[in-house]
Write a protein that holds these residues in place. Sequence first.
Motif, PDB file in Angstrom:
ATOM      1  N   ALA A 478      44.695 -17.623  10.431  1.00 25.06           N
ATOM      2  CA  ALA A 478      44.638 -18.409   9.203  1.00 25.06           C
ATOM      3  C   ALA A 478      46.017 -18.961   8.835  1.00 25.06           C
ATOM      4  CB  ALA A 478      44.084 -17.562   8.069  1.00 25.06           C
ATOM      5  N   TYR A 479      47.049 -18.194   9.116  1.00 21.36           N
ATOM      6  CA  TYR A 479      48.408 -18.599   8.734  1.00 21.36           C
ATOM      7  C   TYR A 479      49.309 -18.502   9.960  1.00 21.36           C
ATOM      8  CZ  TYR A 479      46.579 -17.790   4.075  1.00 21.36           C
ATOM      9  OH  TYR A 479      45.816 -17.826   2.954  1.00 21.36           O
ATOM     10  N   ARG A 480      50.411 -19.239   9.869  1.00 22.28           N
ATOM     11  CA  ARG A 480      51.392 -19.219  10.951  1.00 22.28           C
ATOM     12  C   ARG A 480      51.910 -17.791  11.204  1.00 22.28           C
ATOM     13  NH1 ARG A 480      53.316 -24.108  12.301  1.00 22.28           N
ATOM     14  NH2 ARG A 480      52.815 -24.904  10.236  1.00 22.28           N
ATOM     15  N   SER A 481      52.156 -17.057  10.101  1.00 25.60           N
ATOM     16  CA  SER A 481      52.714 -15.707  10.265  1.00 25.60           C
ATOM     17  C   SER A 481      51.697 -14.797  10.954  1.00 25.60           C
ATOM     18  CB  SER A 481      53.083 -15.121   8.897  1.00 25.60           C
ATOM     19  OG  SER A 481      51.917 -14.968   8.109  1.00 25.60           O
ATOM     20  N   GLU A 482      50.422 -14.958  10.619  1.00 27.69           N
ATOM     21  CA  GLU A 482      49.411 -14.116  11.246  1.00 27.69           C
ATOM     22  C   GLU A 482      49.248 -14.481  12.721  1.00 27.69           C
ATOM     23  OE1 GLU A 482      46.272 -14.704   8.358  1.00 27.69           O
ATOM     24  OE2 GLU A 482      46.832 -12.831   7.358  1.00 27.69           O
ATOM     25  N   ARG A 483      49.360 -15.762  13.009  1.00 26.73           N
ATOM     26  CA  ARG A 483      49.339 -16.199  14.405  1.00 26.73           C
ATOM     27  C   ARG A 483      50.454 -15.485  15.180  1.00 26.73           C
ATOM     28  NH1 ARG A 483      51.911 -19.240  17.915  1.00 26.73           N
ATOM     29  NH2 ARG A 483      50.782 -20.581  19.372  1.00 26.73           N
ATOM     30  N   SER A 484      51.612 -15.408  14.529  1.00 28.34           N
ATOM     31  CA  SER A 484      52.748 -14.820  15.235  1.00 28.34           C
ATOM     32  C   SER A 484      52.574 -13.298  15.405  1.00 28.34           C
ATOM     33  CB  SER A 484      54.042 -15.218  14.518  1.00 28.34           C
ATOM     34  OG  SER A 484      54.803 -14.115  14.173  1.00 28.34           O
ATOM     35  N   PHE A 485      52.016 -12.606  14.392  1.00 32.76           N
ATOM     36  CA  PHE A 485      51.728 -11.166  14.558  1.00 32.76           C
ATOM     37  C   PHE A 485      50.756 -10.942  15.715  1.00 32.76           C
ATOM     38  CE2 PHE A 485      52.341 -10.567   9.717  1.00 32.76           C
ATOM     39  CZ  PHE A 485      53.692 -10.328   9.900  1.00 32.76           C
ATOM     40  N   ALA A 486      49.691 -11.748  15.726  1.00 32.05           N
ATOM     41  CA  ALA A 486      48.658 -11.575  16.751  1.00 32.05           C
ATOM     42  C   ALA A 486      49.236 -11.897  18.125  1.00 32.05           C
ATOM     43  CB  ALA A 486      47.464 -12.469  16.441  1.00 32.05           C
ATOM     44  N   HIS A 487      50.103 -12.903  18.139  1.00 35.11           N
ATOM     45  CA  HIS A 487      50.692 -13.325  19.402  1.00 35.11           C
ATOM     46  C   HIS A 487      51.586 -12.224  19.984  1.00 35.11           C
ATOM     47  CE1 HIS A 487      53.189 -15.855  22.139  1.00 35.11           C
ATOM     48  NE2 HIS A 487      51.983 -16.332  22.412  1.00 35.11           N
ATOM     49  N   GLN A 488      52.441 -11.671  19.121  1.00 29.56           N
ATOM     50  CA  GLN A 488      53.312 -10.571  19.578  1.00 29.56           C
ATOM     51  C   GLN A 488      52.482  -9.425  20.135  1.00 29.56           C
ATOM     52  OE1 GLN A 488      55.716  -9.543  16.169  1.00 29.56           O
ATOM     53  NE2 GLN A 488      56.566 -11.614  16.122  1.00 29.56           N
ATOM     54  N   CYS A 489      51.407  -9.116  19.437  1.00 25.19           N
ATOM     55  CA  CYS A 489      50.572  -7.989  19.857  1.00 25.19           C
ATOM     56  C   CYS A 489      49.944  -8.268  21.227  1.00 25.19           C
ATOM     57  CB  CYS A 489      49.500  -7.743  18.796  1.00 25.19           C
ATOM     58  SG  CYS A 489      48.443  -6.324  19.142  1.00 25.19           S
ATOM     59  N   SER A 490      49.478  -9.516  21.427  1.00 27.20           N
ATOM     60  CA  SER A 490      48.841  -9.830  22.712  1.00 27.20           C
ATOM     61  C   SER A 490      49.871  -9.924  23.828  1.00 27.20           C
ATOM     62  CB  SER A 490      48.050 -11.138  22.606  1.00 27.20           C
ATOM     63  OG  SER A 490      48.943 -12.225  22.468  1.00 27.20           O
ATOM     64  N   GLU A 491      51.119 -10.241  23.460  1.00 27.59           N
ATOM     65  CA  GLU A 491      52.184 -10.292  24.473  1.00 27.59           C
ATOM     66  C   GLU A 491      52.504  -8.895  24.987  1.00 27.59           C
ATOM     67  OE1 GLU A 491      55.076 -13.282  24.921  1.00 27.59           O
ATOM     68  OE2 GLU A 491      52.967 -13.835  25.314  1.00 27.59           O
ATOM     69  N   ARG A 492      52.526  -7.939  24.073  1.00 21.64           N
ATOM     70  CA  ARG A 492      52.820  -6.555  24.494  1.00 21.64           C
ATOM     71  C   ARG A 492      51.734  -6.036  25.423  1.00 21.64           C
ATOM     72  NH1 ARG A 492      54.608  -5.852  19.219  1.00 21.64           N
ATOM     73  NH2 ARG A 492      52.671  -4.861  18.538  1.00 21.64           N
ATOM     74  N   ASP A 493      50.486  -6.349  25.071  1.00 24.49           N
ATOM     75  CA  ASP A 493      49.363  -5.896  25.893  1.00 24.49           C
ATOM     76  C   ASP A 493      48.188  -6.797  25.543  1.00 24.49           C
ATOM     77  OD1 ASP A 493      47.188  -4.693  27.059  1.00 24.49           O
ATOM     78  OD2 ASP A 493      47.481  -2.739  26.108  1.00 24.49           O
TER      79      ASP A 493
END
Lengths: 511, 511
Positions: A478-493
């Motif tokens: 929904a928001y840029r910041s949430e995109r970035s949280f989700a992205h970091q999480c998917s990058e880790r695993d």
Amino acid sequence: MPLALCRVAIDTYRENVAYLHRECDLYRAEGFQALSKVEVRANGQRILATLNVVDDTAIVGHTQLGLSEDAFVLLGVEEGHPVSVSQAEPPVSIPALRRKIAGERLTRKDLREIVHDIAELRYSKIELTAFVVACELGELDREEIFFLSDAMARVGRRLDWHEHPVVDKHCIGGIPGNRTSMLVVPIVAAHGLLCPKTSSRAITSPSGTADTMEVLAKVELPFDELGKLVRTHRGCMAWGGTSELSPADDVLIAVERPLSIDSPGQMVASILSKKVAAGSTHLLLDIPVGPHAKVRSMPEARRLRKLFEFVASRMGLVLDVVITDGSQPIGRGIGPVLEARDVMQVLTNHPDAPMDLRLKSLRLAGRMLEFDPDIRGGDGFGIARDILDSGRALEKMQAIIRAQGEKPFDLEKPELAPHQFEVLAPEAGVVNAIDNLRLARIARLAGAPKARGAGVDLLARIGDRVEQGQPLYRVHAAYRSERSFAHQCSERDSGYGIGQADEINRMNVEF
Amino acid sequence: MPLALCRVAIDTYRENVAYLHRECDLYRAEGFQALSKVEVRANGQRILATLNVVDDTAIVGHTQLGLSEDAFVLLGVEEGHPVSVSQAEPPVSIPALRRKIAGERLTRKDLREIVHDIAELRYSKIELTAFVVACELGELDREEIFFLSDAMARVGRRLDWHEHPVVDKHCIGGIPGNRTSMLVVPIVAAHGLLCPKTSSRAITSPSGTADTMEVLAKVELPFDELGKLVRTHRGCMAWGGTSELSPADDVLIAVERPLSIDSPGQMVASILSKKVAAGSTHLLLDIPVGPHAKVRSMPEARRLRKLFEFVASRMGLVLDVVITDGSQPIGRGIGPVLEARDVMQVLTNHPDAPMDLRLKSLRLAGRMLEFDPDIRGGDGFGIARDILDSGRALEKMQAIIRAQGEKPFDLEKPELAPHQFEVLAPEAGVVNAIDNLRLARIARLAGAPKARGAGVDLLARIGDRVEQGQPLYRVHAAYRSERSFAHQCSERDSGYGIGQADEINRMNVEF
């Protein structure tokens, strides 16, 4: 000398809290202890509450007694009304609680008293937690689990639909996207079985059935309206009034959740007490098994099934348990709008409809239809498929949606959250594992279920061959910041395992 | 977007609580759960807190973050300062807590992490209770009790007196009137042993040593002043700063008390961690045994002794355990002023001095004196008696009282609470039982320890022959209402057993 009642607008989350100013004469005279139990009386009403001490007259004055929201409503008198306060005798069930803490077995009477006190909010958070942990560690035996479930079903409201059978289904959870209820209920109701399904909102998952249904219709309906609706349409998918059914359950969940306690005993008591209080006579229970599911092995699933069967039978509930494949999410979407899209695609026999969701729903609906004494064992699946393929399930769904209160939804252009990214296969190979918990977490970080259009859209499933760089799933935030949280999480695993086809470890389950 | 810090003056009793308004943008955006853990950051500081939701801008505004007293102090920034808040990772020790809930054994590292998180108030009440109950039911083995005690002694301050031995005494409690510390400390200090006794206030009893001492002198002294005082006078009887020693203990007690949990493991860890943190090298432990004491049989007392011995030895503390007669109260008075009178009568060798208090104190002091390498085994009692009879103990007591801050006290006319009544023997016979808990309860109902002059004055003891109508004890209450509460309680059960002399069931204890 009575104090004047005032309301302290703090949500103490199912704990009655009373607030006294430290300089209040009564507080000083009575030698109250912080966190001790007090009895508050007014107008012939009396409630128990945990005492909190306050040093600010903006919260309570020297001649006032404050009550938290829950407690204020429970006492049921107006602000300013005189109230008296005294040291309370502990709730009657505390000796039984102490015995459980000491590792003893509890009787039917003990558990009735405990559940009654819990439902009346007479337990503090400390006492509640002590009960939950003592049950976990003191290992409730199956008789005690029956006593607990039965006691929980008996406090609060209990519905009687005056017909037989009354069917319901329930999944123990843990599998993202698993929105079979929204297909099973219309199918079963279209056949004419009464199916008063109360749905829940997500607690720790990216969406509950109520959250997904809310994309299509209103779900918060008054208790009585719900009853009328079910009688007319033979089914519903609503949320509301469930806290009047097995109210002790909601109070216990308030401490189980922060501790992530989800023991077999608590699960059985929670599920069966709600179903029995809701007037169900027949229940189909779905236990998904998989390496990242709540239940991770077949022996564990079988033990859990036996326990459910024992307690259900003692409670007079006909129970059919199916152990299903929980090795990956069901359907493509994870998150309210994405899941609603999947459900409506299946109902409209859309060419893009996720086949796994269709198949699982038909199998579950088939088993439920066989609760009908007129249906021969084995015929349920075919009947369910006919109801779905003929459009009668869609018709029933539309009727229920209209009855609950329709919301606009465009199946071809569902309103997805705008900030997207795709997670790509790091190498070529075959998808051999999908971590349910990881994908649920990514969907939540992206904003689900709060942001209805947020979540994860799966583009590859276990067994699919993928090329390097091919998208595995798409995340909508929904928001840029949430995109970035989700992205970091998917990058880790990313939650996806890619390897060779023969590494796929399939569970040998019913379906 | 940071919020402005505000202080919410609610005493949350060793739980960090953060308050957000339900309409606060941040609350809505983040999808926080009630009771979930949040991390609050400001000025490079960060604390964990449990989230409470508020619906009243008089408590917190839409752009504010409220912190409870404990949390506000811990964060250490001013009101109005910008703070940021986010979902917190759970405290690092939560996986260990979960393992204990699952019944597993914990390692030294696990218990260090748990105790560290507890001392830093990172646990919610729910998590704390879960830990306490899991330890109770999951049965800490003696290695785990050592790990726990050791971890508790290591967090917070730890005193080093730079001499050897540093002696202390402790009683596990449960015996009303048992004010031996106020005699033992002056005797031992007069001999020259260093005895930095920190005393506690009553929690559930009618008086703690600090409450009784407070009749004679100030007891709330700053930590550093206390140290100086002990060095000068070789002893003290003060309260204060103890929360800096083994701070996790105080946090645990906040949940143990409402649950009345007093398991051997918790007791050992609580007592030994405080003593070691206070710099003691030698401890005399008094375990009273009796039908209405905490420990009710000799086998139970012996098991407890072995456990204390094991843990003390692993912690490098020299421990001497005495098992004493706990079949009735010690001394005559129960309540601060009445007990202070008893103590001063013994110290002044007054003809009315209660002999049982004198004898028990001399025996305990004698055993403590034998911690002095220069005193031969068996000589302690005689030396203690000389110190007491010669007036040197009184002199030391007066010096300590003056150093702490003397209060006026008239031994011949102690200020007793005005509303009195006597409880009479219902028949002639021999007193064969006195219920410690009952008398403690009557003394508390009469107003002790809050009302210093309230309490119970015993006029007959076990073994005394009484005539019908002869007074058994006198109750002093501060108010008419308290007199009536205490009277009703004594009417229901006086706490005295009267029968034949041969029915007296004496414990075969050391003394």
